[in-house]
Design a protein around this motif. Structure first.
Motif, PDB file in Angstrom:
ATOM      1  N   ALA A  15      70.059  28.974   3.568  1.00 42.96           N
ATOM      2  CA  ALA A  15      68.646  28.496   3.205  1.00 42.96           C
ATOM      3  C   ALA A  15      68.486  27.519   2.714  1.00 42.96           C
ATOM      4  O   ALA A  15      67.447  26.252   1.515  1.00 42.96           O
ATOM      5  CB  ALA A  15      68.918  29.385   1.527  1.00 42.96           C
ATOM      6  N   GLY A  19      65.903  28.148   6.741  1.00 44.83           N
ATOM      7  CA  GLY A  19      65.715  29.391   6.480  1.00 44.83           C
ATOM      8  C   GLY A  19      64.837  29.335   6.185  1.00 44.83           C
ATOM      9  O   GLY A  19      64.367  30.632   6.058  1.00 44.83           O
ATOM     10  N   LEU A  20      64.274  29.032   4.752  1.00 43.13           N
ATOM     11  CA  LEU A  20      63.555  29.138   3.844  1.00 43.13           C
ATOM     12  C   LEU A  20      61.736  29.386   5.013  1.00 43.13           C
ATOM     13  O   LEU A  20      61.772  30.053   4.960  1.00 43.13           O
ATOM     14  CB  LEU A  20      63.435  28.330   3.344  1.00 43.13           C
ATOM     15  N   ALA A  23      62.026  32.846   6.760  1.00 41.93           N
ATOM     16  CA  ALA A  23      61.400  33.343   6.017  1.00 41.93           C
ATOM     17  C   ALA A  23      59.929  33.945   5.939  1.00 41.93           C
ATOM     18  O   ALA A  23      59.422  34.556   5.858  1.00 41.93           O
ATOM     19  CB  ALA A  23      62.175  33.391   4.408  1.00 41.93           C
ATOM     20  N   SER A  33      62.873  40.492   5.329  1.00 43.93           N
ATOM     21  CA  SER A  33      63.922  39.516   5.180  1.00 43.93           C
ATOM     22  C   SER A  33      64.890  39.204   4.245  1.00 43.93           C
ATOM     23  O   SER A  33      64.406  39.642   3.202  1.00 43.93           O
ATOM     24  CB  SER A  33      63.630  37.694   5.810  1.00 43.93           C
ATOM     25  N   LEU A  35      67.451  35.989   2.509  1.00 47.02           N
ATOM     26  CA  LEU A  35      68.039  34.332   2.857  1.00 47.02           C
ATOM     27  C   LEU A  35      68.906  34.731   1.678  1.00 47.02           C
ATOM     28  O   LEU A  35      69.895  35.446   0.813  1.00 47.02           O
ATOM     29  CB  LEU A  35      67.788  33.636   1.772  1.00 47.02           C
ATOM     30  N   ASP A  37      72.935  32.383   1.089  1.00 49.74           N
ATOM     31  CA  ASP A  37      73.752  30.836   1.422  1.00 49.74           C
ATOM     32  C   ASP A  37      74.814  30.813   1.098  1.00 49.74           C
ATOM     33  O   ASP A  37      75.310  31.893  -0.380  1.00 49.74           O
ATOM     34  CB  ASP A  37      73.180  29.906   1.124  1.00 49.74           C
ATOM     35  N   ILE A  42      69.142  27.205  -3.481  1.00 51.68           N
ATOM     36  CA  ILE A  42      68.522  26.821  -2.210  1.00 51.68           C
ATOM     37  C   ILE A  42      68.660  25.451  -1.693  1.00 51.68           C
ATOM     38  O   ILE A  42      68.597  24.273  -2.577  1.00 51.68           O
ATOM     39  CB  ILE A  42      67.253  27.539  -2.076  1.00 51.68           C
ATOM     40  N   ALA A  74      59.902  26.684  -0.822  1.00 49.49           N
ATOM     41  CA  ALA A  74      59.989  27.700  -1.891  1.00 49.49           C
ATOM     42  C   ALA A  74      58.718  28.642  -2.657  1.00 49.49           C
ATOM     43  O   ALA A  74      58.308  29.654  -2.772  1.00 49.49           O
ATOM     44  CB  ALA A  74      60.850  27.314  -2.964  1.00 49.49           C
ATOM     45  N   ARG A  84      66.824  36.860  -2.508  1.00 50.24           N
ATOM     46  CA  ARG A  84      68.229  36.143  -2.279  1.00 50.24           C
ATOM     47  C   ARG A  84      69.558  36.239  -2.418  1.00 50.24           C
ATOM     48  O   ARG A  84      69.965  36.840  -3.698  1.00 50.24           O
ATOM     49  CB  ARG A  84      68.356  34.337  -3.105  1.00 50.24           C
ATOM     50  N   LEU A  86      73.026  33.820  -3.040  1.00 42.93           N
ATOM     51  CA  LEU A  86      73.225  32.557  -2.694  1.00 42.93           C
ATOM     52  C   LEU A  86      74.715  32.909  -3.778  1.00 42.93           C
ATOM     53  O   LEU A  86      75.103  33.667  -4.057  1.00 42.93           O
ATOM     54  CB  LEU A  86      72.562  31.553  -4.401  1.00 42.93           C
TER      55      LEU A  86
END
Length: 340
Positions: A15, A19-20, A23, A33, A35, A37, A42, A74, A84, A86
């Protein structure tokens, strides 16, 4: 909450900035999708290593701090409500192009049609100097490897060790807030951008930075983990002790692809070779973008990672929608798709 089961079109591992943006590209093509991490936040290295460090080569942004860049990315994906996971590391990958199952170390199961690896350099940590009692000084903040807030070093005496871009960049940046800065390197020559070298010589001439070469770190001075000085030595045995509130050691990062390395993809020195036009790896349906990806002519720049994200997502579209042709449209024409 750990132990979730999620079904999505694209699983994005990492992320950070690329990666962001991947997305975002998924959202623009109406692909779902997620994310994932290993870090708790992020942003990848932008957040973990240099949130207050200006980045100068992002198009249309003359200068932007790492944290601000992540905030902007973001905000860009907010309309798509992308979930997400995380603080989770993807441990397993099974399946095939069009039908993958990923498992995290916390028991999450993700079913995805395609996978994008945007893991930067993989798991990373600093190369630590071999000094006695180092851990005690790390625990108190006397020895650090990253600068997250410049204000933490206001009116402090700093010893910055290293000969690359990070050492020079932070020496130049922190001279504005620190009481005194020593820049220590084992050689007279530094490996950094020409403009940074020019600014360094200018700062040395003005007395803003004291450059000390050719010296290496020898020992740390202090009591109960409270740093008071750093002892240096030359290869000829000459020594010198510098007063110091903090030692900032920039000797590069030790990186590790972790479980990704066991997934059967071709690898070259902790990077993953990809097809330049699509960023697909040797494992069909798995794509790699950003610093972890390699191909002839590759530049490790965030802006190139953005381009790779767009190419990968467009290559994924026919995997998710095999019977539907993708008619390319500019965002100025179609806008942001309605997610309701």
């Amino acid at each position: 909450m750990a132990g979730e089961t999620i079904i999505t079109d694209v699983a994005i591992i990492g992320a950070g900035p690329t990666g962001l943006f991947a997305a975002f590209e998924c959202g623009m093509l109406k692909l779902s999708s997620i994310l994932i991490d290993a870090l708790a936040d992020i942003g990848g290295q932008c957040t973990a290593l240099y949130p207050e460090k200006p980045i100068y080569d992002i198009p249309a942004l003359p200068a932007v701090e790492g944290a601000r860049l992540i905030e902007n990315l973001a905000e860009q994906i907010e309309p798509f409500n992308i979930p997400r996971l995380l603080g989770r590391r993807v441990e397993t990958l099974e399946g095939h192009r069009g039908g993958f199952t990923l498992g995290t170390g916390k028991g999450d199961i993700i079913h995805a049609r395609a996978v994008i690896i945007a893991a930067g350099a993989g798991a990373f940590g600093p190369n630590r100097p071999p000094l006695e009692g180092l851990e005690a000084y790390e625990a108190t903040g006397g020895v650090q490897y990253y600068v997250r807030r410049r204000a933490d070093f206001a009116d402090k005496t700093l010893v910055i060790a290293g000969g690359g871009d990070s050492a020079l960049d932070w020496a130049l940046s922190l001279r504005e807030v620190a009481r005194k800065i020593y820049l220590v390197h084992r050689r007279d020559k530094f490996r950094a951008a020409p403009e940074s070298l020019r600014q360094l010589e200018e700062a040395v001439a003005k007395g803003e930075i004291e450059k000390i070469t050719p010296y290496q770190l020898k020992s740390l001075k202090g009591e109960e983990g409270r740093l008071s000085g750093v002892e240096l030595a030359t290869l000829d045995g000459e020594s010198r002790v510098l007063d110091a509130d903090h030692l900032l050691a920039f000797f590069g990062l030790a990186t590790d692809l972790g479980p990704v390395a066991q997934w059967g993809m071709d690898q070259i020195r902790s990077t993953i070779p990809v097809t330049p036009s699509s960023c697909e790896t040797s494992l069909p349906g798995v794509f790699a973008i950003g610093d972890v990806a390699t191909y002839p002519g590759k530049l490790k720049l965030i802006l190139q990672g953005f381009s790779e994200a767009a190419m990968a997502v467009h290559a994924i579209y026919p995997i998710v929608n095999p019977e539907q042709a993708l008619h390319f449209e500019y965002s100025t024409s179609k806008g942001v798709p309605d997610t309701k």
